[in-house]
Scaffold this motif. Structure first.
Motif, PDB file in Angstrom:
ATOM      1  N   ASP A   6       0.860  -1.182   0.000  1.00  0.00           N
ATOM      2  CA  ASP A   6       0.000   0.000   0.000  1.00  0.00           C
ATOM      3  C   ASP A   6       0.903   1.241   0.000  1.00  0.00           C
ATOM      4  O   ASP A   6       1.416   1.666   1.042  1.00  0.00           O
ATOM      5  CB  ASP A   6      -0.895  -0.025   1.244  1.00  0.00           C
ATOM      6  CG  ASP A   6      -1.907   1.107   1.266  1.00  0.00           C
ATOM      7  OD1 ASP A   6      -1.663   2.147   0.623  1.00  0.00           O
ATOM      8  OD2 ASP A   6      -2.929   0.960   1.959  1.00  0.00           O
ATOM      9  N   HIS A   8       0.251   4.372  -0.549  1.00  0.00           N
ATOM     10  CA  HIS A   8      -0.293   5.520   0.175  1.00  0.00           C
ATOM     11  C   HIS A   8      -0.016   5.400   1.673  1.00  0.00           C
ATOM     12  O   HIS A   8       0.377   6.382   2.322  1.00  0.00           O
ATOM     13  CB  HIS A   8      -1.789   5.645  -0.087  1.00  0.00           C
ATOM     14  CG  HIS A   8      -2.427   6.805   0.603  1.00  0.00           C
ATOM     15  ND1 HIS A   8      -2.169   8.123   0.265  1.00  0.00           N
ATOM     16  CD2 HIS A   8      -3.314   6.860   1.650  1.00  0.00           C
ATOM     17  CE1 HIS A   8      -2.867   8.932   1.050  1.00  0.00           C
ATOM     18  NE2 HIS A   8      -3.553   8.199   1.899  1.00  0.00           N
ATOM     19  N   GLN A  11       3.615   6.206   2.283  1.00  0.00           N
ATOM     20  CA  GLN A  11       3.890   7.641   2.187  1.00  0.00           C
ATOM     21  C   GLN A  11       3.405   8.383   3.430  1.00  0.00           C
ATOM     22  O   GLN A  11       4.106   9.245   3.973  1.00  0.00           O
ATOM     23  CB  GLN A  11       3.219   8.212   0.936  1.00  0.00           C
ATOM     24  CG  GLN A  11       3.842   7.740  -0.367  1.00  0.00           C
ATOM     25  CD  GLN A  11       3.025   8.151  -1.582  1.00  0.00           C
ATOM     26  OE1 GLN A  11       1.803   8.334  -1.493  1.00  0.00           O
ATOM     27  NE2 GLN A  11       3.680   8.288  -2.717  1.00  0.00           N
ATOM     28  N   GLU A  12       2.215   8.059   3.885  1.00  0.00           N
ATOM     29  CA  GLU A  12       1.662   8.736   5.055  1.00  0.00           C
ATOM     30  C   GLU A  12       2.502   8.478   6.306  1.00  0.00           C
ATOM     31  O   GLU A  12       2.673   9.369   7.139  1.00  0.00           O
ATOM     32  CB  GLU A  12       0.219   8.279   5.300  1.00  0.00           C
ATOM     33  CG  GLU A  12      -0.795   8.947   4.410  1.00  0.00           C
ATOM     34  CD  GLU A  12      -2.195   8.841   4.992  1.00  0.00           C
ATOM     35  OE1 GLU A  12      -2.473   7.862   5.714  1.00  0.00           O
ATOM     36  OE2 GLU A  12      -3.012   9.749   4.729  1.00  0.00           O
TER      37      GLU A  12
END
Length: 266
Positions: A6, A8, A11-12
């Motif tokens: 994942d 995203h 990155q978060e």
């Protein structure tokens, strides 16, 4: 079907104002994450790959795993100050060991200088390469997550899946690994008492200390002795028939388990 990471979520978790990581590249396939990081060795860059076609280990060994079955990660770490880069492979292994404990509930032993073992089987390897005129180190780690026995390159390897830790999300391993690595790198850079704590923790977790080992040296020579410690430069200390010898490089084979010797704190 194995799921992709994942991106995203990665990155978060990683690209935050309070964290050190500055760039994240998640590639479907690459020859080697270490080679990719070396092509653009910006400090605090992270390179991940779902599959490596020419993964690299120590002593030019090849390493390959099925797509989406393992963690293949390389990061660019600044050397900074007068810190000894000889500790960075050891610190990288510590960080991955702690990540696997957090995420998968297993406690790997650290085999000097670059392997993580579950029992006597390898679950992760580390490769560090100094670059940028000695200003940065590319630290790579390959951890076996979801492989079955038939998907591993040698019978002496294992995976989290085979050790009973199933359904592990690889991005969770990456996030935990990079969190521990950033913290340990910070202590290493500080030096002094902080570095002393890192050294003491490594010696406690190193399963090579106290074992009879064969060291295959780069020139082809082989030396057998009992590993009694890891010195302050990160070198393995052996007691041999010729006396006390230290090694900064070499391929270590654990010959047999012996009574754990008192670690050498030098």
């Amino acid at each position: 079907m194995r799921e992709p990471m994942d991106v995203h979520a990665l990155q978060e978790a990683l690209l935050t104002p309070e964290g050190p990581w500055s760039a994240l590249d998640v590639l479907e396939t690459v020859d080697s994450t270490n080679l990719e990081a070396l092509r653009d060795p910006r400090p605090w860059r992270v390179v991940l790959a779902e599959h490596q076609s020419a993964g690299r280990g120590r002593l030019t060994r090849q390493w390959e795993a099925p797509a989406r079955a393992s963690v293949a990660v390389s990061v660019v770490l600044p050397v900074g100050g007068s810190s000894d880069p000889g500790w960075l492979p050891l610190v990288t292994g510590m960080a991955m060991g702690r990540a696997l404990a957090d995420v998968a509930g297993v406690r790997p032993g650290l085999k000097w200088p670059n392997d993580l073992l579950l029992g006597d089987r390898k679950v992760c390897g580390v490769l560090c390469e100094l670059t940028g005129n000695g200003t940065v180190v590319v630290a790579g780690a390959g951890a076996n997550v979801d492989q079955g026995q038939h998907e591993l390159p040698v019978p002496t390897a294992t995976s989290l899946h085979l050790e009973g830790a199933q359904g592990i999300r690889r991005e969770d391993v990456v996030i935990a690994f990079l969190g521990h690595l950033a913290a340990l790198h910070g202590e290493w850079v500080l030096g002094g008492a902080a570095l002393g704590r890192v050294r003491a923790a490594y010696r406690q977790e190193c399963v090579t200390i106290g074992q009879e080992v064969d060291v295959h040296q780069p020139g082809g020579a082989l030396l057998r002795g009992t590993a009694t410690g890891v010195d302050d430069s990160g070198r393995l200390v052996l007691e041999t028939g010729r006396g006390r010898v230290v090694h900064a490089a070499g391929d270590v084979v654990h010959v047999r388990r012996v009574t754990r010797a008192q670690p050498d704190r030098a």
